[in-house]
Motif scaffolding. Structure first.
Motif, PDB file in Angstrom:
ATOM      1  N   LEU A  40       0.833  -1.208   0.000  1.00 35.65           N
ATOM      2  CA  LEU A  40       0.000   0.000   0.000  1.00 35.65           C
ATOM      3  C   LEU A  40       0.866   1.255   0.000  1.00 35.65           C
ATOM      4  CD1 LEU A  40      -2.796   1.330   0.108  1.00 35.65           C
ATOM      5  CD2 LEU A  40      -2.607   1.250   2.603  1.00 35.65           C
ATOM      6  N   ALA A  41       1.902   1.285   0.808  1.00 40.90           N
ATOM      7  CA  ALA A  41       2.803   2.445   0.840  1.00 40.90           C
ATOM      8  C   ALA A  41       3.406   2.684  -0.542  1.00 40.90           C
ATOM      9  CB  ALA A  41       3.900   2.235   1.880  1.00 40.90           C
ATOM     10  N   HIS A  42       3.791   1.625  -1.213  1.00 41.62           N
ATOM     11  CA  HIS A  42       4.354   1.742  -2.566  1.00 41.62           C
ATOM     12  C   HIS A  42       3.304   2.256  -3.554  1.00 41.62           C
ATOM     13  CE1 HIS A  42       6.971   0.902  -5.944  1.00 41.62           C
ATOM     14  NE2 HIS A  42       5.988   0.221  -6.505  1.00 41.62           N
ATOM     15  N   GLN A  43       2.081   1.721  -3.481  1.00 36.73           N
ATOM     16  CA  GLN A  43       1.006   2.167  -4.383  1.00 36.73           C
ATOM     17  C   GLN A  43       0.729   3.656  -4.217  1.00 36.73           C
ATOM     18  OE1 GLN A  43      -2.498  -0.135  -3.649  1.00 36.73           O
ATOM     19  NE2 GLN A  43      -1.715  -1.967  -4.670  1.00 36.73           N
ATOM     20  N   LEU A  44       0.639   4.104  -2.969  1.00 34.84           N
ATOM     21  CA  LEU A  44       0.342   5.518  -2.722  1.00 34.84           C
ATOM     22  C   LEU A  44       1.478   6.412  -3.186  1.00 34.84           C
ATOM     23  CD1 LEU A  44      -1.375   5.264   0.778  1.00 34.84           C
ATOM     24  CD2 LEU A  44      -2.470   5.619  -1.449  1.00 34.84           C
ATOM     25  N   ALA A  45       2.715   5.960  -3.017  1.00 37.04           N
ATOM     26  CA  ALA A  45       3.865   6.739  -3.478  1.00 37.04           C
ATOM     27  C   ALA A  45       3.887   6.828  -5.004  1.00 37.04           C
ATOM     28  CB  ALA A  45       5.153   6.121  -2.956  1.00 37.04           C
ATOM     29  N   GLU A  46       3.436   5.777  -5.670  1.00 41.28           N
ATOM     30  CA  GLU A  46       3.450   5.730  -7.130  1.00 41.28           C
ATOM     31  C   GLU A  46       2.330   6.541  -7.784  1.00 41.28           C
ATOM     32  OE1 GLU A  46       5.691   4.162  -9.315  1.00 41.28           O
ATOM     33  OE2 GLU A  46       6.880   4.129  -7.482  1.00 41.28           O
ATOM     34  N   LEU A  47       1.376   7.044  -7.001  1.00 38.15           N
ATOM     35  CA  LEU A  47       0.274   7.825  -7.583  1.00 38.15           C
ATOM     36  C   LEU A  47       0.758   9.107  -8.233  1.00 38.15           C
ATOM     37  CD1 LEU A  47      -2.566   7.513  -4.928  1.00 38.15           C
ATOM     38  CD2 LEU A  47      -2.449   6.432  -7.175  1.00 38.15           C
ATOM     39  N   GLY A  48       1.863   9.631  -7.754  1.00 40.97           N
ATOM     40  CA  GLY A  48       2.407  10.853  -8.339  1.00 40.97           C
ATOM     41  C   GLY A  48       1.718  12.121  -7.858  1.00 40.97           C
ATOM     42  N   ILE A  49       1.029  12.054  -6.743  1.00 46.67           N
ATOM     43  CA  ILE A  49       0.392  13.243  -6.173  1.00 46.67           C
ATOM     44  C   ILE A  49       0.853  13.398  -4.725  1.00 46.67           C
ATOM     45  CG2 ILE A  49      -1.672  13.278  -7.621  1.00 46.67           C
ATOM     46  CD1 ILE A  49      -3.168  11.763  -5.495  1.00 46.67           C
ATOM     47  N   ASN A  50       0.848  14.636  -4.250  1.00 48.74           N
ATOM     48  CA  ASN A  50       1.194  14.884  -2.855  1.00 48.74           C
ATOM     49  C   ASN A  50      -0.038  14.629  -2.000  1.00 48.74           C
ATOM     50  OD1 ASN A  50       3.835  15.708  -3.392  1.00 48.74           O
ATOM     51  ND2 ASN A  50       3.140  17.758  -3.909  1.00 48.74           N
ATOM     52  N   ILE A  51       0.060  13.673  -1.115  1.00 44.80           N
ATOM     53  CA  ILE A  51      -1.055  13.321  -0.247  1.00 44.80           C
ATOM     54  C   ILE A  51      -0.929  14.132   1.032  1.00 44.80           C
ATOM     55  CG2 ILE A  51      -2.068  11.458   1.110  1.00 44.80           C
ATOM     56  CD1 ILE A  51      -1.155   9.559  -1.161  1.00 44.80           C
ATOM     57  N   GLU A  52      -2.001  14.856   1.367  1.00 47.88           N
ATOM     58  CA  GLU A  52      -1.989  15.685   2.564  1.00 47.88           C
ATOM     59  C   GLU A  52      -1.928  14.837   3.827  1.00 47.88           C
ATOM     60  OE1 GLU A  52      -4.972  18.578   5.041  1.00 47.88           O
ATOM     61  OE2 GLU A  52      -5.193  18.524   2.873  1.00 47.88           O
ATOM     62  N   HIS A  53      -2.785  13.837   3.903  1.00 49.16           N
ATOM     63  CA  HIS A  53      -2.875  13.051   5.120  1.00 49.16           C
ATOM     64  C   HIS A  53      -3.520  11.704   4.808  1.00 49.16           C
ATOM     65  CE1 HIS A  53      -2.268  13.612   9.463  1.00 49.16           C
ATOM     66  NE2 HIS A  53      -3.175  12.655   9.590  1.00 49.16           N
ATOM     67  N   ILE A  54      -3.164  10.695   5.587  1.00 54.08           N
ATOM     68  CA  ILE A  54      -3.791   9.381   5.499  1.00 54.08           C
ATOM     69  C   ILE A  54      -4.422   9.104   6.848  1.00 54.08           C
ATOM     70  CG2 ILE A  54      -3.423   6.906   5.193  1.00 54.08           C
ATOM     71  CD1 ILE A  54      -0.978   7.634   3.469  1.00 54.08           C
ATOM     72  N   VAL A  55      -5.665   8.651   6.845  1.00 53.57           N
ATOM     73  CA  VAL A  55      -6.379   8.396   8.087  1.00 53.57           C
ATOM     74  C   VAL A  55      -7.135   7.073   7.977  1.00 53.57           C
ATOM     75  CG1 VAL A  55      -8.360   9.785   7.365  1.00 53.57           C
ATOM     76  CG2 VAL A  55      -7.954   9.413   9.788  1.00 53.57           C
ATOM     77  N   TYR A  56      -7.116   6.319   9.076  1.00 52.69           N
ATOM     78  CA  TYR A  56      -7.893   5.087   9.111  1.00 52.69           C
ATOM     79  C   TYR A  56      -8.360   4.802  10.525  1.00 52.69           C
ATOM     80  CZ  TYR A  56      -3.726   2.394  10.665  1.00 52.69           C
ATOM     81  OH  TYR A  56      -2.642   1.913  11.349  1.00 52.69           O
ATOM     82  N   GLU A  57      -9.373   3.946  10.610  1.00 55.39           N
ATOM     83  CA  GLU A  57      -9.969   3.570  11.890  1.00 55.39           C
ATOM     84  C   GLU A  57      -9.045   2.658  12.672  1.00 55.39           C
ATOM     85  OE1 GLU A  57     -14.612   2.823  12.141  1.00 55.39           O
ATOM     86  OE2 GLU A  57     -13.687   1.722  10.498  1.00 55.39           O
ATOM     87  N   SER A  58      -9.010   2.875  13.979  1.00 57.37           N
ATOM     88  CA  SER A  58      -8.292   1.918  14.820  1.00 57.37           C
ATOM     89  C   SER A  58      -9.087   0.621  14.830  1.00 57.37           C
ATOM     90  CB  SER A  58      -8.154   2.459  16.243  1.00 57.37           C
ATOM     91  OG  SER A  58      -9.425   2.703  16.794  1.00 57.37           O
ATOM     92  N   GLY A  59      -8.407  -0.462  15.044  1.00 56.34           N
ATOM     93  CA  GLY A  59      -9.096  -1.746  15.034  1.00 56.34           C
ATOM     94  C   GLY A  59      -8.122  -2.882  15.253  1.00 56.34           C
ATOM     95  N   PRO A  60      -8.524  -4.057  14.841  1.00 56.46           N
ATOM     96  CA  PRO A  60      -7.711  -5.243  15.126  1.00 56.46           C
ATOM     97  C   PRO A  60      -6.406  -5.319  14.338  1.00 56.46           C
ATOM     98  CG  PRO A  60      -9.549  -5.820  13.726  1.00 56.46           C
ATOM     99  CD  PRO A  60      -9.741  -4.379  14.130  1.00 56.46           C
ATOM    100  N   THR A  61      -6.211  -4.464  13.360  1.00 56.05           N
ATOM    101  CA  THR A  61      -4.995  -4.533  12.546  1.00 56.05           C
ATOM    102  C   THR A  61      -3.784  -3.922  13.244  1.00 56.05           C
ATOM    103  OG1 THR A  61      -5.599  -2.472  11.460  1.00 56.05           O
ATOM    104  CG2 THR A  61      -6.258  -4.518  10.371  1.00 56.05           C
TER     105      THR A  61
END
Length: 120
Positions: A54-75
């Motif tokens: 996932l980190a690689h996919q997001l880096a390959e998008l070619g856009i500056n991502i402001e923030h990544i957010v996700y729900e806490s949980g079992p992961t």
């Protein structure tokens, strides 16, 4: 795969600001929603679970991502650590930190990720 890549590429070309990424994380899959605060555009896709992938996919998008957010949980926080190490700003939020009207739509994974991104 080609349709997903084309859709995401068009989204990346259309947004002029830095999108927020909302993730709905499950054991086998991640639902990724890209949300543009300026335009209100949302694009989402589902990928196999894998923090490094996932980190690689997001880096390959070619856009500056402001923030990544996700729900806490079992992961746990492994995903947060890997994305932070990859240079992204990441927040893990409690599920009750935002209100989603469940009467509006049936529960769907892609909706969850976009709701997280919109409410951040």
């Amino acid at each position: 795969m080609v349709k997903k890549t084309t859709r995401i590429s068009r989204f990346a070309a259309a947004v002029e600001d830095q999108p927020v990424v909302g993730l709905d994380v499950h054991k086998k899959t991640y639902s990724v929603a890209l949300f543009s605060k300026e335009d209100g555009l949302v694009e989402s896709y589902t990928c196999s679970a894998g923090e490094t992938t996932l980190a690689h996919q997001l880096a390959e998008l070619g856009i500056n991502i402001e923030h990544i957010v996700y729900e806490s949980g079992p992961t746990g926080f492994a995903l947060s650590r890997i994305l932070t190490d990859a240079g992204f700003d990441v927040s893990v939020i409690a599920p009750h930190a935002f209100h989603v009207d469940t009467r509006r739509r049936p529960r769907m994974t892609s909706v969850d990720g976009s709701c997280i991104a919109r409410h951040f």
